[in-house]
Design a protein around this motif. Structure first.
Motif, PDB file in Angstrom:
ATOM      1  N   UNK A   1     131.323 -34.926 113.968  1.00 54.30           N
ATOM      2  CA  UNK A   1     131.789 -33.416 113.592  1.00 54.30           C
ATOM      3  C   UNK A   1     130.459 -32.741 113.830  1.00 54.30           C
ATOM      4  N   UNK A   2     129.460 -33.165 113.188  1.00 57.16           N
ATOM      5  CA  UNK A   2     128.368 -32.385 113.007  1.00 57.16           C
ATOM      6  C   UNK A   2     127.587 -32.160 114.464  1.00 57.16           C
ATOM      7  N   UNK A   3     127.581 -33.206 115.289  1.00 55.02           N
ATOM      8  CA  UNK A   3     127.171 -33.151 116.558  1.00 55.02           C
ATOM      9  C   UNK A   3     127.995 -32.216 117.464  1.00 55.02           C
ATOM     10  N   UNK A   4     129.279 -32.047 117.340  1.00 58.13           N
ATOM     11  CA  UNK A   4     129.909 -31.084 117.969  1.00 58.13           C
ATOM     12  C   UNK A   4     129.845 -29.854 117.548  1.00 58.13           C
ATOM     13  N   UNK A   5     129.494 -29.349 116.343  1.00 58.14           N
ATOM     14  CA  UNK A   5     129.291 -28.147 115.784  1.00 58.14           C
ATOM     15  C   UNK A   5     127.910 -27.538 116.359  1.00 58.14           C
ATOM     16  N   UNK A   6     126.950 -28.772 116.458  1.00 57.11           N
ATOM     17  CA  UNK A   6     125.746 -28.340 116.827  1.00 57.11           C
ATOM     18  C   UNK A   6     125.708 -28.099 118.494  1.00 57.11           C
ATOM     19  N   UNK A   7     126.684 -28.664 119.228  1.00 58.21           N
ATOM     20  CA  UNK A   7     126.803 -28.462 120.734  1.00 58.21           C
ATOM     21  C   UNK A   7     127.393 -26.925 120.926  1.00 58.21           C
TER      22      UNK A   7
ATOM     23  N   UNK B   1     133.145 -45.650 108.810  1.00 57.99           N
ATOM     24  CA  UNK B   1     133.901 -44.583 109.372  1.00 57.99           C
ATOM     25  C   UNK B   1     134.077 -43.138 109.228  1.00 57.99           C
ATOM     26  N   UNK B   2     133.804 -42.932 107.805  1.00 56.71           N
ATOM     27  CA  UNK B   2     133.725 -41.727 107.365  1.00 56.71           C
ATOM     28  C   UNK B   2     132.387 -40.951 107.908  1.00 56.71           C
ATOM     29  N   UNK B   3     131.567 -41.737 107.820  1.00 58.02           N
ATOM     30  CA  UNK B   3     130.227 -41.322 108.147  1.00 58.02           C
ATOM     31  C   UNK B   3     129.973 -41.130 109.595  1.00 58.02           C
TER      32      UNK B   3
END
Length: 227
Positions: free
Chosen positions: A216-222, A208-210
């Motif tokens: 979160x990383x995908x959202x930051x890239x977007x 779940x943490x991964x």
């Protein structure tokens, strides 16, 4: 007439006195016969006890067998002889299985001991009774025979002794909850189940943490692209 009545009275009194004295004399005779019966009953009586200090002994280790012969009678025992025998699984290391003790006074003990080694382990056996012969009456060579008590032993192998030590240490470490191999097996099963449950829970949380971190990383890239 009066004289006849007096004579009959005297006769009745004599007769009643004879009846009363008869049982008393009989009791005296009985008492004398009882005394005669027990007059020559001054005999020695030997009680023999045979034991080891521990009921659990180890194969290949020295084991001391103790003998205590006690005269519980009312006469000195003479010509006292002691004979013992070993089970097939034992070998005599020190001492003797035969002893010529001689005399044991009233209320006295004669103590013996010998050392054996058991050649076979993981068995239960009984030490056979020892035998004593003695003259129980003073100035008599007629012999009386007696037997000692017997004792059951369990012979452990050296490996079983180590396991026993480990179980004692484990019982102490577990605060008395695990005292037998079955207890340790059950405890291991419980610990395994609890460990598996904790491991599974940790793995689920890790996944779940991964997943959250990836999102979160995908959202930051977007966000970076949109800027």
């Amino acid at each position: 007439m009066a004289r006849r009545q007096i004579a009959w009275g005297i006769f009745a009194l004599v007769l009643s006195s004879a009846l009363l004295l008869g049982p008393v004399r009989a009791e005296d005779d009985d008492g004398a016969s009882d005394d005669d019966e027990y007059a020559d009953a001054s005999r020695a009586h030997l009680v023999v006890r045979k034991w080891c200090k521990e009921e659990l002994v180890v194969q290949g280790k020295n084991v001391t067998v103790d003998i205590d012969i006690f005269n519980a009678g009312i006469s000195t025992a003479s010509l006292v002889k002691f004979v013992d025998k070993l089970p097939a699984e034992a070998t005599l290391i020190e001492g003797s299985l035969v002893a010529d003790i001689g005399k044991i006074a009233i209320g006295s003990h004669a103590k013996l001991s010998y050392v054996v080694v058991f050649n076979t382990g993981s068995i239960e056996l009984t030490l056979p009774p020892a035998r004593v012969t003695y003259a129980a009456e003073t100035d008599s060579n007629d012999l009386t025979e007696g037997a000692s008590s017997s004792m059951a032993l369990y012979i452990m192998t050296p490996v079983q002794q180590l396991q026993r030590y480990a179980l004692h240490a484990g019982a102490y470490a577990s605060l008395g909850f695990a005292k037998t191999p079955a207890d340790w097996r059950n405890m291991a099963i419980v610990v395994g189940l609890v460990g598996s449950a904790l491991g599974a829970n940790f793995a689920v949380k890790k996944v779940k943490s991964s997943t959250v971190n990836r999102k979160r990383a995908a959202a930051l890239r977007e966000l970076e692209k949109s800027e």
